[in-house]
Scaffold this motif. Structure first.
Motif, PDB file in Angstrom:
ATOM      1  N   CYS A 200       0.820  -1.221   0.000  1.00 33.99           N
ATOM      2  CA  CYS A 200       0.000   0.000   0.000  1.00 33.99           C
ATOM      3  C   CYS A 200       0.857   1.276   0.000  1.00 33.99           C
ATOM      4  CB  CYS A 200      -0.910  -0.041   1.228  1.00 33.99           C
ATOM      5  SG  CYS A 200      -1.853   1.467   1.459  1.00 33.99           S
TER       6      CYS A 200
ATOM      7  N   CYS B 242       0.045   2.969   3.826  1.00 31.68           N
ATOM      8  CA  CYS B 242       0.457   2.366   5.098  1.00 31.68           C
ATOM      9  C   CYS B 242       1.462   1.225   4.930  1.00 31.68           C
ATOM     10  CB  CYS B 242      -0.771   1.885   5.864  1.00 31.68           C
ATOM     11  SG  CYS B 242      -1.508   0.398   5.189  1.00 31.68           S
TER      12      CYS B 242
ATOM     13  N   CYS C 190      -6.206  -2.189   0.065  1.00 28.48           N
ATOM     14  CA  CYS C 190      -5.598  -2.358   1.390  1.00 28.48           C
ATOM     15  C   CYS C 190      -6.692  -2.498   2.451  1.00 28.48           C
ATOM     16  CB  CYS C 190      -4.709  -1.150   1.696  1.00 28.48           C
ATOM     17  SG  CYS C 190      -4.071  -1.171   3.372  1.00 28.48           S
TER      18      CYS C 190
ATOM     19  N   CYS D 230      -5.794   0.496   5.664  1.00 31.03           N
ATOM     20  CA  CYS D 230      -6.160   1.925   5.591  1.00 31.03           C
ATOM     21  C   CYS D 230      -7.270   2.182   4.579  1.00 31.03           C
ATOM     22  CB  CYS D 230      -4.935   2.782   5.296  1.00 31.03           C
ATOM     23  SG  CYS D 230      -4.362   2.679   3.599  1.00 31.03           S
TER      24      CYS D 230
HETATM   25 ZN   LIG Z   1      -2.944   0.864   3.455  1.00 33.54          ZN
END
Ligand SMILES: [Zn+2]
Ligand SMILES: [Zn+2]
Length: 314
Positions: free
Chosen positions: A185, A188, A220, A223
């Protein structure tokens, strides 16, 4: 035809209608997914009021594959940790592994220092439960149990923070000029829980502008961000060689669902092709609804790119 985005419950109900054997487990998790969505909205509103956002994305860092949060601290989220935990705890305690703990979860999250909050966030984003060993001992909890609870609390906060920082349905900085090329990601650093292939885009004002769809995006589960990715590459190995990715799917009535798995590193990622669905499924609910394929993957000794609550405690 108007395409609508489903809520978690709508997607879970749709999947249960395709696959009645999964109904009881899908029903059990619906309130938790709904609670997380509602709370992320509240966190977003709260952070917007306080003008708290993520640091700006820099193209130079994205092009080098550096996730936004990889070497930066989260902004101070104040009492949001305790607030979110308090609201999620009743739902979390319905997961058998999280009921009747020596220290109630609400108490644990209420007591976290700022340093401990950072550790929790890092453990969740890097998928390293071992980082929580010390904290788990302090509260007499099993490390994996604390990690599971932390993943819900941290994911709710990060989703709220992302919503406060980026406009929904606008191109994200990491998708501009396909600058982000990684399988993890851009915000994050977590590996995705799901990949999705998009629907065709038809611009009614300009019939020459027509994209056929089928572009791959990774999602993801921490997040809530998604990003474009090469269709035939492995998110974990990062390279694409011919016939490296195999597809595992049911023979009939696939509803666009499959698992892409890598013959080199043996990791897999559930994938949904939106062109085969009328409405846009809720992505977390969709990922949970592909347990039947994950079971086959488990029998083939493949491993998920990102462990989730249902494939950790199954
Ligand atoms: Zn993420
Ligand atoms: Zn691979």
């Amino acid at each position: 035809m108007q395409v609508s985005r489903q809520s978690a419950t709508e997607t879970l109900n749709e999947i249960a209608s395709f696959r009645p054997a999964l109904k009881s487990i899908l029903d059990a998790f619906a309130p938790l997914l709904e609670a997380r969505d509602a709370l992320a909205q509240e966190v977003m509103a709260d952070l917007k009021n306080r003008q708290i956002t993520l640091p700006a994305c820099q193209a130079s860092r994205l092009s080098l594959g550096v996730s936004l949060l990889s070497d930066q601290d989260l902004p101070d989220l104040g009492d949001s940790y305790a607030k979110v935990a308090q609201a999620l705890v009743p739902q979390l305690e319905k997961i058998p592994a999280l009921s009747q703990l020596p220290t109630p979860l609400a108490q644990v999250f209420q007591a976290l220092s700022v340093e401990e909050q950072k550790t929790l966030c890092e453990a969740v984003c890097t998928n390293s439960p071992k980082l929580l060993t010390e904290l788990a001992t302090k509260y007499q909890l099993d490390t994996l149990v604390l990690n599971l609870a932390a993943s819900f609390v941290v994911s709710t906060l990060l989703r709220g923070l992302c919503k406060a920082s980026f406009e929904a349905d606008q191109e994200k900085p990491w998708d501009t000029n396909n600058i982000w090329q990684k399988g993890y990601c851009p915000v994050c650093g977590s590996y995705p829980v799901l990949a999705w292939l998009d629907k065709p885009v038809i611009d009614e004002r300009n019939t020459y502008l027509h994209e056929g769809g089928g572009r791959k995006h990774l999602y993801c589960g921490i997040c809530g961000s998604d990003w474009r990715f090469l269709r035939l590459a492995c998110p974990a190995c990062g390279v694409s060689q011919s016939r490296q990715i195999e597809i595992l799917t049911e023979e009939t009535n696939t509803h666009g669902e499959a698992l892409d798995w890598c013959t080199k590193c043996k990791s897999y990622c559930p994938t949904v092709d939106m062109r085969e669905r009328i409405n846009i499924p809720h992505l977390d609910a969709q990922a949970l609804g592909m347990l039947h394929l994950e079971l086959i993957a488990w029998e083939k000794k493949l491993k998920p790119l990102r462990a989730s609550f249902w494939n950790t405690f199954a």
